[in-house]
Design a protein around this motif. Structure first.
Motif, PDB file in Angstrom:
ATOM      1  N   VAL A   1       4.913   4.192 -34.447  1.00 21.38           N
ATOM      2  CA  VAL A   1       5.372   5.584 -34.400  1.00 21.38           C
ATOM      3  C   VAL A   1       5.274   6.157 -32.987  1.00 21.38           C
ATOM      4  N   LEU A   2       4.564   5.454 -32.091  1.00 16.22           N
ATOM      5  CA  LEU A   2       4.484   5.911 -30.705  1.00 16.22           C
ATOM      6  C   LEU A   2       5.780   5.619 -29.949  1.00 16.22           C
ATOM      7  N   GLY A   3       6.668   4.842 -30.577  1.00 18.97           N
ATOM      8  CA  GLY A   3       7.927   4.504 -29.920  1.00 18.97           C
ATOM      9  C   GLY A   3       8.730   5.730 -29.522  1.00 18.97           C
ATOM     10  N   GLU A   4       8.689   6.763 -30.347  1.00 20.44           N
ATOM     11  CA  GLU A   4       9.412   7.985 -30.016  1.00 20.44           C
ATOM     12  C   GLU A   4       8.898   8.591 -28.723  1.00 20.44           C
ATOM     13  N   ALA A   5       7.569   8.660 -28.601  1.00 21.97           N
ATOM     14  CA  ALA A   5       6.968   9.242 -27.397  1.00 21.97           C
ATOM     15  C   ALA A   5       7.330   8.433 -26.165  1.00 21.97           C
ATOM     16  N   ILE A   6       7.262   7.114 -26.297  1.00 23.74           N
ATOM     17  CA  ILE A   6       7.522   6.248 -25.141  1.00 23.74           C
ATOM     18  C   ILE A   6       8.953   6.405 -24.649  1.00 23.74           C
ATOM     19  N   GLN A   7       9.932   6.293 -25.563  1.00 20.30           N
ATOM     20  CA  GLN A   7      11.328   6.377 -25.109  1.00 20.30           C
ATOM     21  C   GLN A   7      11.677   7.758 -24.591  1.00 20.30           C
ATOM     22  N   THR A   8      11.039   8.805 -25.155  1.00 23.45           N
ATOM     23  CA  THR A   8      11.316  10.169 -24.687  1.00 23.45           C
ATOM     24  C   THR A   8      10.754  10.386 -23.287  1.00 23.45           C
ATOM     25  N   VAL A   9       9.539   9.872 -23.030  1.00 21.32           N
ATOM     26  CA  VAL A   9       8.939   9.996 -21.694  1.00 21.32           C
ATOM     27  C   VAL A   9       9.778   9.239 -20.662  1.00 21.32           C
ATOM     28  N   VAL A  10      10.201   8.011 -21.000  1.00 20.09           N
ATOM     29  CA  VAL A  10      10.987   7.218 -20.055  1.00 20.09           C
ATOM     30  C   VAL A  10      12.317   7.911 -19.750  1.00 20.09           C
ATOM     31  N   ARG A  11      12.935   8.515 -20.744  1.00 18.69           N
ATOM     32  CA  ARG A  11      14.195   9.219 -20.508  1.00 18.69           C
ATOM     33  C   ARG A  11      13.991  10.388 -19.538  1.00 18.69           C
TER      34      ARG A  11
ATOM     35  N   SER B   1      12.506   6.541 -12.541  1.00 15.51           N
ATOM     36  CA  SER B   1      12.582   5.276 -13.271  1.00 15.51           C
ATOM     37  C   SER B   1      14.027   4.815 -13.319  1.00 15.51           C
ATOM     38  N   ASP B   2      14.212   3.510 -13.225  1.00 19.65           N
ATOM     39  CA  ASP B   2      15.560   2.947 -13.342  1.00 19.65           C
ATOM     40  C   ASP B   2      15.690   2.095 -14.597  1.00 19.65           C
ATOM     41  N   THR B   3      14.805   2.325 -15.586  1.00 24.13           N
ATOM     42  CA  THR B   3      14.877   1.596 -16.848  1.00 24.13           C
ATOM     43  C   THR B   3      16.191   1.915 -17.546  1.00 24.13           C
ATOM     44  N   ALA B   4      16.844   0.898 -18.055  1.00 24.02           N
ATOM     45  CA  ALA B   4      18.136   1.091 -18.724  1.00 24.02           C
ATOM     46  C   ALA B   4      17.951   1.227 -20.239  1.00 24.02           C
ATOM     47  N   ASN B   5      18.506   2.314 -20.788  1.00 25.79           N
ATOM     48  CA  ASN B   5      18.548   2.554 -22.240  1.00 25.79           C
ATOM     49  C   ASN B   5      17.189   2.353 -22.920  1.00 25.79           C
ATOM     50  N   PRO B   6      16.214   3.205 -22.604  1.00 29.27           N
ATOM     51  CA  PRO B   6      14.873   3.034 -23.183  1.00 29.27           C
ATOM     52  C   PRO B   6      14.847   3.106 -24.701  1.00 29.27           C
ATOM     53  N   TYR B   7      15.754   3.897 -25.305  1.00 26.33           N
ATOM     54  CA  TYR B   7      15.788   3.983 -26.772  1.00 26.33           C
ATOM     55  C   TYR B   7      16.026   2.603 -27.373  1.00 26.33           C
ATOM     56  N   GLU B   8      17.010   1.871 -26.845  1.00 26.23           N
ATOM     57  CA  GLU B   8      17.321   0.550 -27.383  1.00 26.23           C
ATOM     58  C   GLU B   8      16.183  -0.434 -27.137  1.00 26.23           C
ATOM     59  N   LEU B   9      15.489  -0.315 -26.017  1.00 28.82           N
ATOM     60  CA  LEU B   9      14.350  -1.188 -25.739  1.00 28.82           C
ATOM     61  C   LEU B   9      13.243  -0.995 -26.771  1.00 28.82           C
ATOM     62  N   VAL B  10      12.928   0.265 -27.026  1.00 30.64           N
ATOM     63  CA  VAL B  10      11.868   0.559 -27.999  1.00 30.64           C
ATOM     64  C   VAL B  10      12.329   0.181 -29.407  1.00 30.64           C
ATOM     65  N   LYS B  11      13.582   0.405 -29.696  1.00 34.01           N
ATOM     66  CA  LYS B  11      14.127   0.038 -31.007  1.00 34.01           C
ATOM     67  C   LYS B  11      13.997  -1.465 -31.249  1.00 34.01           C
ATOM     68  N   ALA B  12      14.293  -2.264 -30.245  1.00 33.04           N
ATOM     69  CA  ALA B  12      14.188  -3.712 -30.387  1.00 33.04           C
ATOM     70  C   ALA B  12      12.752  -4.152 -30.623  1.00 33.04           C
ATOM     71  N   LEU B  13      11.818  -3.401 -30.049  1.00 32.02           N
ATOM     72  CA  LEU B  13      10.395  -3.736 -30.211  1.00 32.02           C
ATOM     73  C   LEU B  13       9.853  -3.337 -31.575  1.00 32.02           C
ATOM     74  N   THR B  14      10.304  -2.191 -32.101  1.00 27.45           N
ATOM     75  CA  THR B  14       9.599  -1.587 -33.242  1.00 27.45           C
ATOM     76  C   THR B  14      10.364  -1.528 -34.557  1.00 27.45           C
ATOM     77  N   ARG B  15      11.687  -1.545 -34.543  1.00 29.07           N
ATOM     78  CA  ARG B  15      12.432  -1.245 -35.772  1.00 29.07           C
ATOM     79  C   ARG B  15      12.187  -2.281 -36.856  1.00 29.07           C
ATOM     80  N   GLY B  16      11.669  -1.767 -37.984  1.00 29.88           N
ATOM     81  CA  GLY B  16      11.453  -2.619 -39.142  1.00 29.88           C
ATOM     82  C   GLY B  16      10.299  -3.590 -39.012  1.00 29.88           C
ATOM     83  N   ARG B  17       9.406  -3.357 -38.066  1.00 27.61           N
ATOM     84  CA  ARG B  17       8.277  -4.264 -37.901  1.00 27.61           C
ATOM     85  C   ARG B  17       7.021  -3.519 -37.475  1.00 27.61           C
ATOM     86  N   ARG B  18       5.890  -4.100 -37.720  1.00 26.02           N
ATOM     87  CA  ARG B  18       4.619  -3.537 -37.281  1.00 26.02           C
ATOM     88  C   ARG B  18       4.312  -4.029 -35.873  1.00 26.02           C
TER      89      ARG B  18
END
Length: 460
Positions: free
Chosen positions: A382-392, A400-417
């Motif tokens: 559930v911390l994924g929301e905070a992380i991607q929002t801060v990076v944005r 920061s030059d991170t590309a598409n942080p939402y998709e990065l966090v989604k790949a890490l967390t969606r549907g998994r612990r």
């Protein structure tokens, strides 16, 4: 079986009688008859105050004597009225004859013909129903609602800072606090309470077709609109100048709709608390001597909330029927409203039983803080929301030059612990500035509750 024939048919007058008794004072047949007597007495006083038929205002002792008929109305009067109705086969006419007897006993028999003067039954009934419902809602139902709200308020303030995993669509979501979630119900109910009390309750006293026809013929010198306006307002109601034979019942439609709305919110509270209990977030405090199951000794069933839920549904059914039925009447009137209105107490009664159970149930629960914290720790994703929002925010600020942080966090967390260590590793690999990286590294689900605790202050 014949010896059971006199037993209560409805649980409102049987099993739940202790809870519903305060309503019976106002909304029972006896309560309605007392209100009819009051309306007839006040109408007689209004007529004599206006000098109708050459009368003069009664003196204070006479007025007090007439009003004591209402104040002292009890079981003997109910029986006496029943005797009159057995002959008249008409409930309002029975009230008229009952009052004629009382006037004779008080030495006011010469005023007998002014009892029910120029009135149709609906002139008396609409005012009696309006005053009894108004009193029942304000003096019984609202205080019962206040009891629930205040108990909720106490729990919300007490648990304002208790972090809890939220669930949107039933899935783990951004954490909140138990206090803030309960405060939402307090806020909703407090607002709706005022909406209930704001309903303008109206009444009329304008004769058989609503035109003052008999009034004008009998006493053309009287300003009947002004007289009846004073009379209706003197009963604590708003005067309705334009009606058919019946008062249009729109205030009832509005009131019962608002009571249904409150019931819907309370139903939502019941189901939420029930699920918190099922989840183990809330624990029921065992009551001495109570049994949860006839076969499973360990159980403490959430019966208060289940009972309230069911009674709220019954209340909604009755109030909804009242609302739909009372909005219409064929031409100048039909009698469907008469039978329907006899069930007002049933609708309010089931609501009152629900409020009683909710108040008790909310007094028998405790918070399992360890269970809440364990659930939070098990859902690091559930911390994924905070992380991607801060990076944005960092990207927009040019840090920061991170590309598409939402998709990065989604790949890490969606549907998994995701474990806390894996989340920390992910944050460390984002290349954020040291202060920002440290802020995210220190974040835990239990600490990710935003302004939840402060928001509870809105209900203080």
């Amino acid at each position: 079986m014949t010896d059971l024939a006199d037993q209560p048919l409805s649980p409102l007058d049987g099993r739940y009688r202790i809870a519903t008794a305060p309503l019976a004072v106002h909304l029972s047949e006896a309560g309605l008859n007392r209100a009819r007597v009051r309306v007839e007495v006040e109408w007689l006083l209004a007529l004599t105050d206006a000098g109708v038929a050459g009368t003069s205002p009664l003196d204070d002792s006479q007025r007090d004597a007439l009003r004591r008929i209402v104040d002292g109305f009890g079981a003997a009067d109910v029986a006496e009225l029943a005797g009159h109705e057995a002959v008249t086969r008409h409930d309002v006419k029975a009230v008229e004859y009952y009052l004629r007897d009382r006037l004779a006993a008080l030495g006011l028999g010469d005023l007998a013909e002014l009892v029910h003067f120029a009135c149709t039954s609906e002139d008396i009934n609409n005012l009696a129903v309006a005053t009894t419902v108004q009193t029942a809602v304000r003096e019984v139902w609202v205080p019962a609602l206040d009891g629930v709200v205040e108990r909720l308020r106490g729990l919300a303030l007490r648990w304002a800072e208790a972090p809890m995993l939220a669930r949107t669509h039933g899935q783990p979501a951004t954490p909140t606090t138990m206090g803030k979630e309960l405060a939402v119900f307090v806020h909703r109910l407090a607002r709706l309470r005022e909406r209930v009390l704001a309903v303008e309750i109206t009444g009329k006293a304008n004769g058989a077709s609503g035109d003052f026809a008999a009034h004008v013929v009998a006493a053309p010198e009287i300003d009947w609109q002004a007289l009846t306006k004073r009379f209706v307002e003197g009963l604590g109601l708003a005067w309705n100048p334009l009606t058919t034979q019946i008062e249009s019942h729109d205030w009832q439609v509005e009131l019962y709709g608002r009571l249904e709305h409150v019931g819907g919110v309370l139903h939502n509270l019941c189901t939420d608390v029930w699920m918190y209990i099922a989840e183990g977030y809330l624990v029921q405090v065992p009551q001495a001597g109570a049994t949860g199951s006839s076969t499973m000794p360990h159980k403490v069933n959430p019966i208060r909330f289940e009972n309230a839920e069911a009674n709220l549904e019954l209340a909604e059914g009755v109030l909804g029927t009242l609302r739909r039925t009372l909005v219409t009447s064929r031409w100048q009137r039909d009698l469907t409203d008469s039978t329907t209105q006899r069930n007002i107490g049933v609708g309010l009664g089931h609501g009152l039983v629900a409020l009683d159970n909710l108040t008790r149930g909310l007094g028998e629960i405790e918070l399992d803080r360890d269970r809440l914290l364990a659930d939070l720790d098990a859902n690091q994703e559930v911390l994924g929301e905070a992380i991607q929002t801060v990076v944005r925010a960092e990207i927009v600020a040019g840090r920061s030059d991170t590309a598409n942080p939402y998709e990065l966090v989604k790949a890490l967390t969606r549907g998994r612990r995701v474990t806390a260590d894996r989340m920390a590793e992910f944050v460390a690999g984002l290349g954020l500035e040291a202060e920002v990286a440290a802020r995210l590294a220190a974040l835990t689900p239990a600490g990710y509750t935003g302004l939840a605790a402060e928001l509870v202050d809105h209900i203080r």
